[in-house]
Write a protein that holds these residues in place. Sequence first.
Motif, PDB file in Angstrom:
ATOM      1  N   ARG A   1      33.807  36.943  37.396  1.00 56.77           N
ATOM      2  CA  ARG A   1      34.903  37.740  37.931  1.00 56.77           C
ATOM      3  C   ARG A   1      34.439  38.415  39.224  1.00 56.77           C
ATOM      4  NH1 ARG A   1      34.400  38.514  32.577  1.00 56.77           N
ATOM      5  NH2 ARG A   1      36.098  37.753  31.227  1.00 56.77           N
ATOM      6  N   ARG A   2      35.244  38.317  40.232  1.00 57.56           N
ATOM      7  CA  ARG A   2      34.853  38.835  41.552  1.00 57.56           C
ATOM      8  C   ARG A   2      34.536  40.327  41.487  1.00 57.56           C
ATOM      9  NH1 ARG A   2      37.659  41.210  45.828  1.00 57.56           N
ATOM     10  NH2 ARG A   2      36.702  40.863  47.895  1.00 57.56           N
ATOM     11  N   ALA A   3      35.353  41.080  40.790  1.00 57.70           N
ATOM     12  CA  ALA A   3      35.132  42.524  40.709  1.00 57.70           C
ATOM     13  C   ALA A   3      33.791  42.830  40.060  1.00 57.70           C
ATOM     14  CB  ALA A   3      36.261  43.190  39.934  1.00 57.70           C
ATOM     15  N   LEU A   4      33.442  42.098  39.016  1.00 56.61           N
ATOM     16  CA  LEU A   4      32.166  42.326  38.335  1.00 56.61           C
ATOM     17  C   LEU A   4      30.997  41.983  39.244  1.00 56.61           C
ATOM     18  CD1 LEU A   4      30.502  43.014  35.811  1.00 56.61           C
ATOM     19  CD2 LEU A   4      30.837  40.643  35.034  1.00 56.61           C
ATOM     20  N   PHE A   5      31.105  40.889  39.976  1.00 59.26           N
ATOM     21  CA  PHE A   5      30.030  40.507  40.895  1.00 59.26           C
ATOM     22  C   PHE A   5      29.788  41.615  41.922  1.00 59.26           C
ATOM     23  CE2 PHE A   5      28.515  38.534  44.843  1.00 59.26           C
ATOM     24  CZ  PHE A   5      27.372  37.893  44.375  1.00 59.26           C
ATOM     25  N   LEU A   6      30.861  42.130  42.504  1.00 56.30           N
ATOM     26  CA  LEU A   6      30.708  43.171  43.516  1.00 56.30           C
ATOM     27  C   LEU A   6      30.230  44.484  42.902  1.00 56.30           C
ATOM     28  CD1 LEU A   6      33.903  42.454  45.658  1.00 56.30           C
ATOM     29  CD2 LEU A   6      31.542  41.747  46.118  1.00 56.30           C
ATOM     30  N   GLU A   7      30.766  44.834  41.729  1.00 58.13           N
ATOM     31  CA  GLU A   7      30.341  46.066  41.062  1.00 58.13           C
ATOM     32  C   GLU A   7      28.875  46.013  40.645  1.00 58.13           C
ATOM     33  OE1 GLU A   7      33.048  46.326  37.849  1.00 58.13           O
ATOM     34  OE2 GLU A   7      34.782  46.835  39.116  1.00 58.13           O
ATOM     35  N   SER A   8      28.376  44.814  40.370  1.00 59.68           N
ATOM     36  CA  SER A   8      26.975  44.645  39.966  1.00 59.68           C
ATOM     37  C   SER A   8      26.025  44.651  41.155  1.00 59.68           C
ATOM     38  CB  SER A   8      26.814  43.331  39.180  1.00 59.68           C
ATOM     39  OG  SER A   8      27.600  43.342  38.012  1.00 59.68           O
ATOM     40  N   GLY A   9      26.555  44.799  42.341  1.00 68.80           N
ATOM     41  CA  GLY A   9      25.719  44.874  43.537  1.00 68.80           C
ATOM     42  C   GLY A   9      25.497  43.544  44.225  1.00 68.80           C
ATOM     43  N   GLY A  10      26.039  42.468  43.666  1.00 69.71           N
ATOM     44  CA  GLY A  10      25.844  41.158  44.277  1.00 69.71           C
ATOM     45  C   GLY A  10      24.384  40.745  44.268  1.00 69.71           C
TER      46      GLY A  10
END
Length: 362
Positions: free
Chosen positions: A170-179
């Motif tokens: 999920r895009r939001a999770l990837f970004l929230e995890s710091g990438g």
Amino acid sequence: MSVPTSSPADLPAALPLVSVVIPLYNDARTLPACLEAVAAQTYPNVEIVVVDDASTDDSARIAERYPCRLIRQETNSGPAETRNRGAREARGEIVFFLDADVGLSPTSVASAVEQLAADPQVGSVCGITDKHPLLPTTKVGDYRILQSYYWRISSEGTVTPWFSALAAIRRALFLESGGLNPALRQTEEIDFGVRLSATHRIELSSQVVGRHNDEEQLSGLVRKLFRRARLRVPLYVDHRGFMRGFETRSRAVAALAAAGAVASLPLALLSPRALPATAALAAGAVLADRGFHAFLVRERGVGTAVAYTALHFAAGAAVTAGAAVGAGQWLLSPEFRSLYRRQAAAAASTDAATTDAPAGRP
């Protein structure tokens, strides 16, 4: 080449847009097959985002001939930043990271979306590379493809490593995890997998499959394995163990025994008295990883399996040597010991500034 032409009104309301993000650097040979395989997906709601990391070949010009969104990086930024850039630019709810040397099976995107939707605790679904190459390859390339396939298919299920060559998240999770950490090379996806696993499961699935091409020369393969093993040492020490579900104790024993056999071979050739020890180490390496060697025999026959066993020994020696050098570096260098802790702190301090701003593999 054609892509799905369904308009949003034609699609089920719950069918999320998937952004297939393809990092690109000098992949002119494999890119057409990669893009054509994406276009052939059974899942209808897909956008293709290609991020060119300042390629010096015809990769970007080839991408322009296909119905994709091409993003050009002015300077080479490395694989982590290239994937991060693609995720930031993506419009989809789900990002499917795909290497440009991988050709997806037709149902892979649909299967990944289904698995993510079935369980909110599944943070990412990673695919398994097929046992056949995308394009004709060398003997070294064929060995590497078989080895990658076997290790992954025998590790199917919940794992700690994250495989960015074939990964839906999920895009939001990837970004929230710091990438991905742009400061890391060769180990950025392992680092991300450790961070993501702290909150969500990573599932390695045989329903998501892609044919690919890997290192085709022994020198390149040995360098890659050595470097990855060396750089993973601080991460393993910090987390007190190998990556769950993939790097097993038996495989570590096999690599150590193979390294011992390779190192002792010159002495055995000079002194027959040393030959039994070398033979014992070689036998131990095969026994510890006997499932893989039996797989080689089934797939390629006895003669080729013997030749590939020699390549497997060279790979094990490279991994062992890299880990030994990494251990020495860890003992002597405080900076190396804190590599992942330091980079994690830096990533956390800059995440807020970079998440909303556009930014992008060697």
